[in-house]
Design a protein around this motif. Structure first.
Motif, PDB file in Angstrom:
ATOM      1  N   ASP A 654       0.831  -1.198   0.000  1.00 12.89           N
ATOM      2  CA  ASP A 654       0.000   0.000   0.000  1.00 12.89           C
ATOM      3  C   ASP A 654       0.870   1.253   0.000  1.00 12.89           C
ATOM      4  O   ASP A 654       1.852   1.347   0.743  1.00 12.89           O
ATOM      5  CB  ASP A 654      -0.889  -0.032   1.253  1.00 12.89           C
ATOM      6  N   SER A 657       1.407   2.748   3.328  1.00 12.40           N
ATOM      7  CA  SER A 657       2.208   2.026   4.316  1.00 12.40           C
ATOM      8  C   SER A 657       3.156   3.004   5.006  1.00 12.40           C
ATOM      9  O   SER A 657       3.757   3.876   4.359  1.00 12.40           O
ATOM     10  CB  SER A 657       3.015   0.935   3.616  1.00 12.40           C
ATOM     11  N   LEU A 689      -7.053  10.463  -1.683  1.00 14.34           N
ATOM     12  CA  LEU A 689      -6.628  10.170  -0.315  1.00 14.34           C
ATOM     13  C   LEU A 689      -5.112  10.079  -0.220  1.00 14.34           C
ATOM     14  O   LEU A 689      -4.507  10.612   0.726  1.00 14.34           O
ATOM     15  CB  LEU A 689      -7.266   8.868   0.173  1.00 14.34           C
ATOM     16  N   GLU A 690      -4.468   9.418  -1.187  1.00 18.56           N
ATOM     17  CA  GLU A 690      -3.010   9.323  -1.185  1.00 18.56           C
ATOM     18  C   GLU A 690      -2.376  10.705  -1.362  1.00 18.56           C
ATOM     19  O   GLU A 690      -1.361  11.019  -0.730  1.00 18.56           O
ATOM     20  CB  GLU A 690      -2.532   8.378  -2.287  1.00 18.56           C
ATOM     21  N   TRP A 731       0.914   9.879  13.756  1.00 18.48           N
ATOM     22  CA  TRP A 731       0.605   8.554  13.208  1.00 18.48           C
ATOM     23  C   TRP A 731       1.870   7.803  12.798  1.00 18.48           C
ATOM     24  O   TRP A 731       1.994   6.603  13.037  1.00 18.48           O
ATOM     25  CB  TRP A 731      -0.334   8.678  12.005  1.00 18.48           C
ATOM     26  N   ASP A 738      -2.823   2.226  11.323  1.00 15.28           N
ATOM     27  CA  ASP A 738      -3.315   2.050   9.956  1.00 15.28           C
ATOM     28  C   ASP A 738      -3.579   3.444   9.396  1.00 15.28           C
ATOM     29  O   ASP A 738      -4.646   4.023   9.605  1.00 15.28           O
ATOM     30  CB  ASP A 738      -4.596   1.212   9.959  1.00 15.28           C
ATOM     31  N   ARG A 740      -4.079   4.649   6.431  1.00 15.00           N
ATOM     32  CA  ARG A 740      -5.187   4.820   5.486  1.00 15.00           C
ATOM     33  C   ARG A 740      -6.507   5.020   6.231  1.00 15.00           C
ATOM     34  O   ARG A 740      -7.292   5.907   5.899  1.00 15.00           O
ATOM     35  CB  ARG A 740      -5.280   3.607   4.557  1.00 15.00           C
ATOM     36  N   THR A 741      -6.745   4.209   7.232  1.00 11.37           N
ATOM     37  CA  THR A 741      -8.013   4.282   7.959  1.00 11.37           C
ATOM     38  C   THR A 741      -8.136   5.583   8.746  1.00 11.37           C
ATOM     39  O   THR A 741      -9.167   6.267   8.680  1.00 11.37           O
ATOM     40  CB  THR A 741      -8.144   3.077   8.908  1.00 11.37           C
ATOM     41  N   VAL A 742      -7.083   5.941   9.469  1.00 11.21           N
ATOM     42  CA  VAL A 742      -7.185   7.140  10.317  1.00 11.21           C
ATOM     43  C   VAL A 742      -7.218   8.414   9.477  1.00 11.21           C
ATOM     44  O   VAL A 742      -7.904   9.387   9.831  1.00 11.21           O
ATOM     45  CB  VAL A 742      -6.042   7.186  11.350  1.00 11.21           C
ATOM     46  N   ALA A 744      -8.470   8.670   6.407  1.00 12.87           N
ATOM     47  CA  ALA A 744      -9.796   8.729   5.802  1.00 12.87           C
ATOM     48  C   ALA A 744     -10.819   9.246   6.805  1.00 12.87           C
ATOM     49  O   ALA A 744     -11.711  10.045   6.460  1.00 12.87           O
ATOM     50  CB  ALA A 744     -10.201   7.354   5.287  1.00 12.87           C
ATOM     51  N   ALA A 745     -10.701   8.800   8.046  1.00 16.05           N
ATOM     52  CA  ALA A 745     -11.622   9.264   9.084  1.00 16.05           C
ATOM     53  C   ALA A 745     -11.440  10.763   9.345  1.00 16.05           C
ATOM     54  O   ALA A 745     -12.424  11.509   9.493  1.00 16.05           O
ATOM     55  CB  ALA A 745     -11.408   8.465  10.365  1.00 16.05           C
TER      56      ALA A 745
END
Length: 755
Positions: A654, A657, A689-690, A731, A738, A740-742, A744-745
């Motif tokens: 990812d 990562s 997002l990236e 982070w 993670d 990506r998850t945090v 995005a949130a």
């Protein structure tokens, strides 16, 4: 076996006599297997025909005669069924070791080891199989396989004429059900399209394979070659190609094949064996397609695709079946279906009705993709069994972005498509509304949104997208579509055209990145490398071929006269390579100055950061540079030791990562400390997002595809980057997060537009 040419000629002579005799069809097939067994010195020769959906042993020399009309195999069953299902030959020294081998005791084949078989094909469908066997293990020569394929062509004519196999039945045997279907493929040109299926060129069915007079057949081929070459010359003389450019380069390579004497000689050699002109062209074309399937190099495969396209054109001319879908004209919204498509053929279509192209083959490096992108037509490639699953007139939806083809869609699918189209239209309107606005975040941070390009036409997208400039112009595209090394004048004209289109906006020219998996025929170095992505390519090749780089340097310097020239070197591994490349350009700059040429007002030098080793040398590299760009595609594959072209690894690692994000953070921090601006190029920056993650790391400049400019600009204008930067630091410093998850949130909490 007798000499190759003599064997083929004698087989055809004897088959001609069989075809002309008054015997019944079954008796003729019996004579054929005896001729094949004798002239190929085979102990067994057998013919299987498709009857009532099963492959039935119809004639044999060497197997038990009691098995005739008794032994039956389904499509895909046993070696014979596998050949019929795949329409590919098999050549086996030990038949019983093949995983698809199916033992049939009634045939008495226990004593035979080796096996070779070829499909008997008519109208794209396998209607039978011709095979030979020997007691001793052996590999069959290519000449023997070709002889079998020639016999199979004649058998197709004989079988059809005798009515032993129903063409419609054969087509049904390989056709899919008539219900809705979703097929997967490779996105070649992004976009959505809906229309009816139209086959670019229904395959010419060769009705007569054995020549009565080889001199007449040879004259027909000469005449067809002359006419085909005239067509290509006329096409190249059309007004839209008069000024040169990328399309002209593509057609120039196409013309090179049209005048290839080796191709013409191979067709004439096939005629000498006793084939008609049509059968000879098809015989040579089949060999070309076999080579295409065995070649991994995408550039060489594309060259053979051009030759396959020309073979179709030549076959239509010599047979008098000249009508194509383009010639008859499109009347409704159309999705064009083809095995492969040449660039010249796509240009013949009315783009008002052409809503998409679907190819059974096709590749990202195909010449036709350059043309399709310029026409704004979505293209989906690598769709397996396309011709078996789609019928002329079927309603189709192409969703190239998601790699999908919807065949005979239901009402719900059509409704979903229309909703997607409406969403894209609304998004386009929204992006158009911010096109001329700067990419400034809610907390006032300015981000440069640049675009990637590689063709002269791409520069026109600057005004359409509102991009701030071109952050990566891939100069190798001109080399890849050219049959010979592009002359300095042509390179210079391209660079000047791009700079003029950009006006005051910056353009960063990356020096040529060829070699490795971007092979060109006029530079043979590095061929056959096991790891081409890490081989003799890019700056390594250019420094090794100093003459090539000097020509490009002069073209860039002359093309940028009076302007600022930004030059970037790809795949720098150590600082000394950057120094050497810069010194080479500066040497050409001094030479041009002595000769009185107009020069750029400023020259800025940059390096691509793609090789992990260079990151350990940033303290040495950065003082030498005016700017750097991070190539996330190559950097990621090198960091993870994961070939990005390997489908098994495509989604394994990812971009979010912590490993890659920490490396990027280090680059940004060291570059900021040295006062050197950083741009991130590659697919990572084109995904909202990236891209948000990159901005949270401190990146202030992105260079992405033109289609991504609008979405990324909208994302920037809806984000509070300051708060995200603080969170990103935490982070990455905390283990096990993670990202990506945090992220995005956090973006959702801010109401960031991620599309």
């Amino acid at each position: 076996m007798m000499a190759a040419a003599n064997a083929a000629r004698e087989i055809l002579r004897r088959l001609h006599e069989v075809m002309a005799s008054k015997s019944g069809a079954e008796a003729k097939l019996g004579q054929v297997v005896r001729i094949v067994a004798e002239l190929l010195t085979s102990e067994v020769a057998s013919i299987y025909l498709l009857r009532d959906g099963m492959l039935e042993l119809f004639a044999t020399q060497g197997l038990a005669q009691s098995a005739v009309h008794v032994t039956r195999l389904s499509m895909g069953q046993g070696l014979v069924g596998t050949i019929a299902a795949t329409r590919e030959p098999l050549n086996l020294a030990e038949a019983k070791e093949h995983p698809d081998f199916a033992y049939r005791p009634e045939t008495g084949e226990d004593d035979y080891h080796s096996f070779a078989g070829v499909p008997i094909v008519r109208r794209e469908a396998a209607i039978g199989v011709l095979g030979v066997q020997h007691r001793e293990p052996r590999d069959y020569d290519e000449v023997e396989i070709e002889a079998l394929q020639t016999v199979a062509m004649v058998l197709s004519e004989l079988i059809h004429g005798a009515g032993l196999v129903d063409d419609a039945q054969a087509a049904r045997a390989r056709a899919a059900s008539s219900g809705p279907l979703r097929l997967s493929g490779l996105k070649l040109v992004d976009g959505l399209g809906r229309g009816v299926a139209v086959f670019h060129q229904p395959r010419v069915v060769v009705e007569h394979t054995v020549a009565d007079d080889t001199d007449v057949e040879r004259a027909r081929v000469y005449s067809a070659f002359t006419r085909m070459r005239e067509q290509i010359d006329t096409m190249m003389g059309q007004a839209e190609f008069a000024g040169g450019g990328d399309h002209h380069d593509v057609l120039d390579t196409y013309k090179m094949f049209a005048y290839d004497e080796g191709w013409a000689r191979r067709i004439n050699e096939a005629i000498e064996t006793g084939l008609t002109a049509e059968a000879a062209i098809e015989r040579v074309q089949a060999r070309t397609r076999a080579r295409m399937r065995s070649i991994d190099d995408p550039y060489l495969r594309e060259r053979l695709t051009d030759l396959d396209d020309l073979s179709n054109r030549l076959l239509r001319i010599v047979s008098g079946q000249l009508g194509t879908a383009a010639k008859s004209g499109l009347r409704d919204d159309t999705i064009l279906i083809a095995r492969n498509l040449g660039p010249a053929e796509l240009l013949e279509y009315d783009k008002r009705y052409l809503k998409g192209v679907v190819l059974e083959e096709g590749s990202l490096t195909a010449h036709v993709i350059i043309v399709a992108r310029a026409m704004g037509v979505p293209v989906l490639g690598r769709v397996t069994d396309l011709f078996a699953q789609v019928s002329d007139g079927d309603e189709l939806i192409v969703d190239a972005g998601n790699g999908a083809l919807l065949v005979r869609p239901q009402a719900a699918m059509i409704t979903s498509y229309e909703a997607m189209r409406d969403v894209k239209a609304r998004q386009a309107e929204k992006f158009a509304a911010v096109k001329d606005l700067p990419a400034i975040s809610r907390d006032g941070q300015r981000v440069a949104i640049l675009m990637n390009a590689g063709l002269a036409d791409d520069a026109q997208a600057l005004d359409l997208t509102g991009a701030d400039g071109i952050g990566l112009f891939r100069t190798e595209f001109q080399f890849l579509v050219s049959a010979t090394l592009p002359r300095r004048e042509r390179q210079q004209a391209l660079y000047r055209t791009v700079l003029e289109a950009a006006d005051t906006r910056p353009v960063v020219f990356r020096t040529v990145d060829i070699g490795g998996d971007k092979a060109v025929p006029y530079l043979q170095e590095g061929e056959g490398e096991e790891n081409p992505a890490m081989g003799w390519r890019a700056l390594r090749l250019a420094l090794g071929r100093a003459g090539l780089m000097k020509v490009q340097a002069r073209a860039l310097l002359e093309g940028a006269a009076g302007r600022t020239l930004n030059i970037m070197f790809p795949m720098v591994s150590e600082p000394w390579e950057f120094r050497e490349a810069k010194a080479l350009v500066e040497g050409q700059r001094a030479l041009l100055a002595r000769q009185g040429h107009d020069l750029p007002a400023h020259v800025r030098y940059g390096a691509m950061i793609e090789v992990p080793a260079l990151i350990e040398m940033l303290d040495v590299l950065l003082p030498l540079t005016d700017f750097v760009s991070v190539g996330t595609n190559d950097l990621t594959q090198f960091l993870f030791a994961a070939d990005r072209a390997n489908p098994r690894l495509a989604d394994r690692y990812d971009w979010m990562s912590p490993a890659i994000l920490r490396v990027l953070r280090r680059i940004v921090r060291e570059a900021d400390a040295a006062g050197v601006p950083v741009t991130v190029c590659g697919e990572m920056g084109g995904r909202p997002l990236e891209a948000l993650a990159l901005l949270a790391l401190g990146v202030e400049s992105l260079s992405i595809t033109p289609a991504g400019v609008g979405p990324i600009k909208a994302m920037v204008r809806s984000a509070d980057l300051g708060s995200l930067k603080a969170q990103m630091t935490g982070w990455l410093d905390a283990p096990g997060v993670d990202v990506r998850t945090v992220l995005a949130a956090a973006a959702a909490a801010q109401g960031v537009e991620l599309g």
